[in-house]
Write an enzyme that holds these catalytic residues in place. Sequence first.
Site, mmCIF file in Angstrom:
data_model
loop_
_atom_site.group_PDB
_atom_site.id
_atom_site.type_symbol
_atom_site.label_atom_id
_atom_site.label_comp_id
_atom_site.label_asym_id
_atom_site.label_seq_id
_atom_site.Cartn_x
_atom_site.Cartn_y
_atom_site.Cartn_z
ATOM 1 N N LYS A 117 0.822 -1.216 0.000
ATOM 2 C CA LYS A 117 0.000 0.000 0.000
ATOM 3 C C LYS A 117 0.847 1.252 0.000
ATOM 4 O O LYS A 117 0.441 2.274 -0.545
ATOM 5 C CB LYS A 117 -0.968 -0.003 1.195
ATOM 6 C CG LYS A 117 -2.100 -0.994 0.992
ATOM 7 C CD LYS A 117 -3.348 -0.593 1.753
ATOM 8 C CE LYS A 117 -4.498 -1.529 1.402
ATOM 9 N NZ LYS A 117 -5.621 -1.438 2.322
ATOM 10 N N LYS A 199 -3.554 -10.588 -6.992
ATOM 11 C CA LYS A 199 -4.814 -10.819 -6.279
ATOM 12 C C LYS A 199 -5.933 -9.935 -6.849
ATOM 13 O O LYS A 199 -5.680 -8.790 -7.199
ATOM 14 C CB LYS A 199 -4.550 -10.453 -4.813
ATOM 15 C CG LYS A 199 -5.677 -10.661 -3.873
ATOM 16 C CD LYS A 199 -5.322 -10.112 -2.496
ATOM 17 C CE LYS A 199 -5.602 -8.622 -2.406
ATOM 18 N NZ LYS A 199 -5.818 -8.112 -1.043
ATOM 19 N N LYS A 202 -10.187 -4.724 -4.722
ATOM 20 C CA LYS A 202 -11.113 -3.621 -4.978
ATOM 21 C C LYS A 202 -10.371 -2.342 -5.332
ATOM 22 O O LYS A 202 -10.953 -1.427 -5.884
ATOM 23 C CB LYS A 202 -12.069 -3.408 -3.802
ATOM 24 C CG LYS A 202 -11.428 -3.347 -2.448
ATOM 25 C CD LYS A 202 -12.451 -3.576 -1.327
ATOM 26 C CE LYS A 202 -11.712 -3.873 -0.031
ATOM 27 N NZ LYS A 202 -12.487 -4.545 0.960
HETATM 28 P P1 TYM Z 1 -10.167 -6.649 3.045
HETATM 29 O O1 TYM Z 1 -11.239 -5.648 3.222
HETATM 30 O O2 TYM Z 1 -9.047 -6.312 2.123
HETATM 31 O O3 TYM Z 1 -10.771 -8.020 2.536
HETATM 32 C C1 TYM Z 1 -11.876 -8.609 3.187
HETATM 33 C C2 TYM Z 1 -11.755 -10.114 3.234
HETATM 34 O O4 TYM Z 1 -11.751 -10.659 1.936
HETATM 35 C C3 TYM Z 1 -10.584 -11.421 1.714
HETATM 36 N N1 TYM Z 1 -10.153 -11.200 0.332
HETATM 37 C C4 TYM Z 1 -9.899 -12.170 -0.541
HETATM 38 N N2 TYM Z 1 -9.955 -13.510 -0.428
HETATM 39 C C5 TYM Z 1 -9.635 -14.238 -1.518
HETATM 40 N N3 TYM Z 1 -9.246 -13.681 -2.703
HETATM 41 C C6 TYM Z 1 -9.164 -12.349 -2.860
HETATM 42 N N4 TYM Z 1 -8.795 -11.824 -4.026
HETATM 43 C C7 TYM Z 1 -9.496 -11.526 -1.735
HETATM 44 N N5 TYM Z 1 -9.548 -10.189 -1.548
HETATM 45 C C8 TYM Z 1 -9.958 -10.004 -0.269
HETATM 46 C C9 TYM Z 1 -9.572 -10.903 2.705
HETATM 47 O O5 TYM Z 1 -8.601 -11.864 3.021
HETATM 48 C C10 TYM Z 1 -10.442 -10.577 3.894
HETATM 49 O O6 TYM Z 1 -10.716 -11.741 4.652
HETATM 50 N N6 TYM Z 1 -7.524 -6.012 7.215
HETATM 51 C C11 TYM Z 1 -8.722 -6.622 6.660
HETATM 52 C C12 TYM Z 1 -9.997 -6.137 7.336
HETATM 53 C C13 TYM Z 1 -9.983 -6.310 8.810
HETATM 54 C C14 TYM Z 1 -10.094 -7.529 9.522
HETATM 55 C C15 TYM Z 1 -10.023 -7.179 10.902
HETATM 56 C C16 TYM Z 1 -10.221 -8.862 9.138
HETATM 57 C C17 TYM Z 1 -9.864 -5.301 9.717
HETATM 58 N N7 TYM Z 1 -9.889 -5.834 10.965
HETATM 59 C C18 TYM Z 1 -10.095 -8.149 11.900
HETATM 60 C C19 TYM Z 1 -10.299 -9.824 10.142
HETATM 61 C C20 TYM Z 1 -10.221 -9.478 11.509
HETATM 62 C C21 TYM Z 1 -8.801 -6.267 5.197
HETATM 63 O O7 TYM Z 1 -8.245 -5.298 4.750
HETATM 64 O O8 TYM Z 1 -9.599 -7.096 4.462
#
Ligand code: TYM
Length: 335
Positions: A117, A199, A202
């Site tokens: 990032k 990957k 979004k």
């Molecule tokens: P985020 O918002 O980037 O993604 C949300 C969830 O979706 C999964 N994910 C994917 N899985 C498979 N293939 C992909 N291309 C893909 N893109 C996203 C991510 O692994 C995630 O599970 N830091 C976290 C949000 C967060 C969080 C937490 C998660 C904040 N606090 C506490 C768990 C526990 C994040 O940025 O996910």
Amino acid sequence: MENEVRKKRILSGIQPSGDLTLGSYLGAIKNWAALADEYDCYYMLADMHTITVRQVPADLRRRTLTQVAAYIACGLDPEKNTLFVQSHVPAHAQLGWVLDCYTMFGELSRMTQFKDKSAKNADNINAGLFTYPSLMAADILLYQADLVPVGGDQKQHVEICRDIANRFNGIYGEVFKIPEPYIPPVGARVMSLTSPENKMSKSDKDQNGCVYMLEKPEDIMRKFKKAVTDSDACVRYDPAAKPGVSNLMQIYAVATGKTFQEIEQEFDGRGYGDFKTAVGESVVELLRPIREETERLLADKSYLESVYRAGAEKASRVAGRTLDKVYKKVGFLAR
Ligand code: TYM
């Protein structure tokens, strides 16, 4: 009489930093609804994490509300799951600060997401982006979560959360439950349709690589028909040699419940055209009821409000207990 045993807890979250993608659905949300009977589940909308990258305020608000509706439309019954917005529960920021003081500069510097990032947002490498993992650790540890269901890209963040919790417990005794990541066997890493070595994300600038959960069927079909494959016209699972085809197989496998072997047989001797159409159609059908239900729910804002308000109240009670314990342990004078 024996005390009732507390159900194991789950916490997870998604950032409303962009429209929800097929990656977040297959890697995370799709697996959540089934856990509600066995676990006490908390799912948040990680809006505080989202401002580590600059946002348009009105868009962030709109996406947060849409995401509440989408959670419910994905089968998260608010009666059985606690759905809440992170910024509505101040304990996240409060514990986040405490944990900042128990997280090392060196460990934060090694985080892949920080490196990625900061490369993508070179003009805004802010302190929040750097300390993101200690806020995420607070999210998890406040609820004494046993399990954290996430996609493969979040594994490193759950690991640092465990390290921080172990460090804290090592000094003050058993304050935090040490959580385990739960990563699905298939669908944990959905790749971009146009550059399958990356990957699906979004924040990807190339809109054709990313399928959104609430997108129109014709747009989803167009993206799958354009998906990058290779030149040997054979549907076979081999992520190293055939990343595009293997990614599509993975998506198709999760959408239909078929094994890779069944998929290879189904498309034996047929071209990629047929295959890509079938994958696209399976995704359209998978997402259709979710899109329709999300739209229906969005028309009832007062219902959505009641869901996230009740969620924040319940989450605050649970989180408050952990925060009180932590404040006492570190030596803050009781109010
Ligand atoms: P985020 O918002 O980037 O993604 C949300 C969830 O979706 C999964 N994910 C994917 N899985 C498979 N293939 C992909 N291309 C893909 N893109 C996203 C991510 O692994 C995630 O599970 N830091 C976290 C949000 C967060 C969080 C937490 C998660 C904040 N606090 C506490 C768990 C526990 C994040 O940025 O996910």
